[in-house]
Design a protein around this motif. Structure first.
Motif, PDB file in Angstrom:
ATOM      1  N   LYS A 172       7.958  -6.369  10.077  1.00  0.00           N
ATOM      2  CA  LYS A 172       7.935  -7.634   9.343  1.00  0.00           C
ATOM      3  C   LYS A 172       7.158  -7.543   8.035  1.00  0.00           C
ATOM      4  O   LYS A 172       6.996  -8.535   7.339  1.00  0.00           O
ATOM      5  N   GLN A 173       6.679  -6.367   7.716  1.00  0.00           N
ATOM      6  CA  GLN A 173       5.903  -6.179   6.486  1.00  0.00           C
ATOM      7  C   GLN A 173       6.029  -4.730   6.045  1.00  0.00           C
ATOM      8  O   GLN A 173       5.788  -3.816   6.839  1.00  0.00           O
ATOM      9  N   GLN A 174       6.386  -4.511   4.787  1.00  0.00           N
ATOM     10  CA  GLN A 174       6.542  -3.149   4.283  1.00  0.00           C
ATOM     11  C   GLN A 174       5.181  -2.485   4.112  1.00  0.00           C
ATOM     12  O   GLN A 174       4.261  -3.072   3.529  1.00  0.00           O
ATOM     13  N   LEU A 175       5.079  -1.257   4.586  1.00  0.00           N
ATOM     14  CA  LEU A 175       3.817  -0.526   4.491  1.00  0.00           C
ATOM     15  C   LEU A 175       3.479  -0.167   3.051  1.00  0.00           C
ATOM     16  O   LEU A 175       2.305  -0.140   2.676  1.00  0.00           O
ATOM     17  N   LEU A 176       4.488   0.093   2.247  1.00  0.00           N
ATOM     18  CA  LEU A 176       4.224   0.436   0.854  1.00  0.00           C
ATOM     19  C   LEU A 176       3.580  -0.752   0.130  1.00  0.00           C
ATOM     20  O   LEU A 176       2.676  -0.569  -0.686  1.00  0.00           O
ATOM     21  N   GLU A 177       4.016  -1.946   0.457  1.00  0.00           N
ATOM     22  CA  GLU A 177       3.418  -3.137  -0.146  1.00  0.00           C
ATOM     23  C   GLU A 177       1.962  -3.296   0.314  1.00  0.00           C
ATOM     24  O   GLU A 177       1.094  -3.689  -0.470  1.00  0.00           O
ATOM     25  N   CYS A 178       1.687  -2.965   1.575  1.00  0.00           N
ATOM     26  CA  CYS A 178       0.299  -3.002   2.077  1.00  0.00           C
ATOM     27  C   CYS A 178      -0.584  -2.040   1.286  1.00  0.00           C
ATOM     28  O   CYS A 178      -1.728  -2.360   0.956  1.00  0.00           O
ATOM     29  N   TYR A 179      -0.018  -0.874   0.986  1.00  0.00           N
ATOM     30  CA  TYR A 179      -0.782   0.098   0.203  1.00  0.00           C
ATOM     31  C   TYR A 179      -1.047  -0.421  -1.209  1.00  0.00           C
ATOM     32  O   TYR A 179      -2.150  -0.268  -1.739  1.00  0.00           O
ATOM     33  N   GLU A 180      -0.061  -1.057  -1.800  1.00  0.00           N
ATOM     34  CA  GLU A 180      -0.246  -1.611  -3.151  1.00  0.00           C
ATOM     35  C   GLU A 180      -1.311  -2.709  -3.151  1.00  0.00           C
ATOM     36  O   GLU A 180      -2.071  -2.855  -4.106  1.00  0.00           O
ATOM     37  N   ILE A 181      -1.380  -3.470  -2.069  1.00  0.00           N
ATOM     38  CA  ILE A 181      -2.436  -4.484  -1.936  1.00  0.00           C
ATOM     39  C   ILE A 181      -3.789  -3.790  -1.836  1.00  0.00           C
ATOM     40  O   ILE A 181      -4.756  -4.171  -2.493  1.00  0.00           O
ATOM     41  N   MET A 182      -3.849  -2.741  -1.002  1.00  0.00           N
ATOM     42  CA  MET A 182      -5.098  -1.990  -0.837  1.00  0.00           C
ATOM     43  C   MET A 182      -5.580  -1.420  -2.168  1.00  0.00           C
ATOM     44  O   MET A 182      -6.779  -1.412  -2.456  1.00  0.00           O
ATOM     45  N   GLU A 183      -4.662  -0.960  -3.000  1.00  0.00           N
ATOM     46  CA  GLU A 183      -5.048  -0.401  -4.301  1.00  0.00           C
ATOM     47  C   GLU A 183      -5.842  -1.398  -5.141  1.00  0.00           C
ATOM     48  O   GLU A 183      -6.707  -1.020  -5.917  1.00  0.00           O
ATOM     49  N   GLY A 184      -5.552  -2.694  -4.944  1.00  0.00           N
ATOM     50  CA  GLY A 184      -6.243  -3.718  -5.723  1.00  0.00           C
ATOM     51  C   GLY A 184      -7.585  -4.131  -5.152  1.00  0.00           C
ATOM     52  O   GLY A 184      -8.330  -4.885  -5.791  1.00  0.00           O
ATOM     53  N   LEU A 185      -7.933  -3.631  -3.985  1.00  0.00           N
ATOM     54  CA  LEU A 185      -9.190  -4.031  -3.340  1.00  0.00           C
ATOM     55  C   LEU A 185     -10.321  -3.058  -3.659  1.00  0.00           C
ATOM     56  O   LEU A 185     -11.000  -2.551  -2.774  1.00  0.00           O
TER      57      LEU A 185
END
Length: 260
Positions: A172-185
Motif C-alpha cells: 500500500k506504499q511504495q518503498l522508493l517513496e519512503c526512501y525519498e521521504i527519509m532523504e528529507g529528514l
C-alpha cells in the motif's frame, strides 16, 4: 419553575458548546456525561439548536462539520488514540512536496482495539478517509500536537509517520517513496528514532527504517544504537526479483537498492 429550569439548561448547553472550537462535532456520549440526556438533545434538535450528522454525533445549527472537528471530538471527547498519520501527517508537517488532501484522501491510524464510529465513516467529507487499526507502535510515542484549522490535533511526528508508511509497504506504499521521504529528514532527532525503533513491534518496519536511514547517509544515523534494537532473525522478502541486503536480511525492490 419549569421555565427557569429550561432557561438554565439552555444557558448550560450554550456554554458547553461554546467551550469547543467552531466546527467541532459533539459526541452524544460526551454530552450525556455533561448532563444532557438523549431526550433533552432531541428537544434541542426540535428547537433548532442542534442537528444530527449520524447516530451519536451532533453539530450546532449554523455550523458545518469538518474532518478536523470530527478528529478533535474523537481525541478530546472520547479520548481515542486515533490520529492523523502516514503521508497525511508528513504533508501537514511540510515533509512532502504535496498535500495528501490534494489526492482526495487522508490517512488515520489508531490502536488495534479502536474503530472509527459509523457516523464518521458514513459522512461525506468530500474525500476518502483511510483508517488503519494497529498497535505496532505504542499509542503515545512519537505523537505531537499540530494546530490545524483552529483545532489542536494529535498527529504523528515525522519519524512515526515514516514508520507508518513503512508499515504499509510494499503493498500500500511504495518503498522508493519512503526512501525519498527519509532523504528529507536530515534534522531528525536520533533519540526519538531510537525510542520508536526499540518499542516498535514490527520487524519489517525496523529493518526497512534502518536500511533506508543508513542508505540516506544522514549524520544522525551514527548515533543510533543498533545493538539495543531487536530486528529478529531470518530473511524477509519485500520484492520479487529484488536485491538482498545482508546487513538487514531483507530483499528490496531493485529500483530502491540502485537509487542514488
Amino acid at each position: 419553575m419549569k421555565q427557569t429550569n429550561s432557561l438554565e439548561k439552555e444557558q448550560k448547553i450554550n456554554q458547553l458548546l461554546k467551550s469547543q472550537p467552531a466546527g467541532t462535532v459533539y459526541l452524544t456520549s460526551w454530552l450525556t456525561k455533561n448532563g444532557f440526556s438523549t431526550q433533552l438533545l432531541n428537544r434541542y434538535k426540535k428547537s433548532g439548536w442542534l442537528y444530527s450528522i449520524g447516530t451519536g454525533a451532533w453539530m450546532r445549527v449554523g455550523e458545518k462539520p469538518t474532518y478536523q472537528g470530527a478528529i478533535y471530538a474523537l481525541q478530546k471527547q472520547a479520548n481515542f488514540s486515533i490520529h492523523i498519520g502516514g503521508k497525511t501527517a508528513l504533508s501537514l508537517l511540510g515533509k512532502m512536496h504535496y498535500l495528501e488532501l490534494n489526492t482526495q484522501q487522508i490517512v488515520l491510524f489508531g490502536s488495534s482495539n479502536e474503530n472509527l464510529p459509523t457516523w464518521f465513516t458514513n459522512y461525506n467529507w468530500g474525500f476518502k478517509v483511510i483508517y488503519y487499526s494497529t498497535s505496532f507502535l505504542p499509542e503515545k510515542l512519537g505523537i505531537q500536537s499540530l494546530e490545524e484549522n483552529m483545532f489542536n490535533l494529535k498527529i504523528s511526528n515525522s519519524i512515526r509517520a515514516l514508520m507508518e508508511c513503512l508499515y504499509l509497504s510494499p503493498k500500500k506504499q511504495q518503498l522508493l517513496e519512503c526512501y525519498e521521504i527519509m532523504e528529507g529528514l536530515n534534522n531528525l532527532r536520533p533519540k526519538q528514532a531510537q525510542d520508536l525503533l526499540e518499542q516498535c513491534k514490527s520487524i519489517k518496519v525496523k529493518r526497512l527504517f534502518l536500511y533506508i536511514a543508513e542508505k540516506s547517509g544522514h549524520s544522525w544515523f551514527k548515533y543510533i544504537n543498533l545493538e539495543s534494537i531487536n530486528i529478529g532473525k531470518g530473511k524477509r522478502s519485500l520484492a520479487k526479483n529484488g536485491v538482498y541486503i545482508p546487513n538487514y536480511g531483507i530483499t528490496v525492490p531493485k529500483e530502491l537498492a540502485e537509487y542514488e
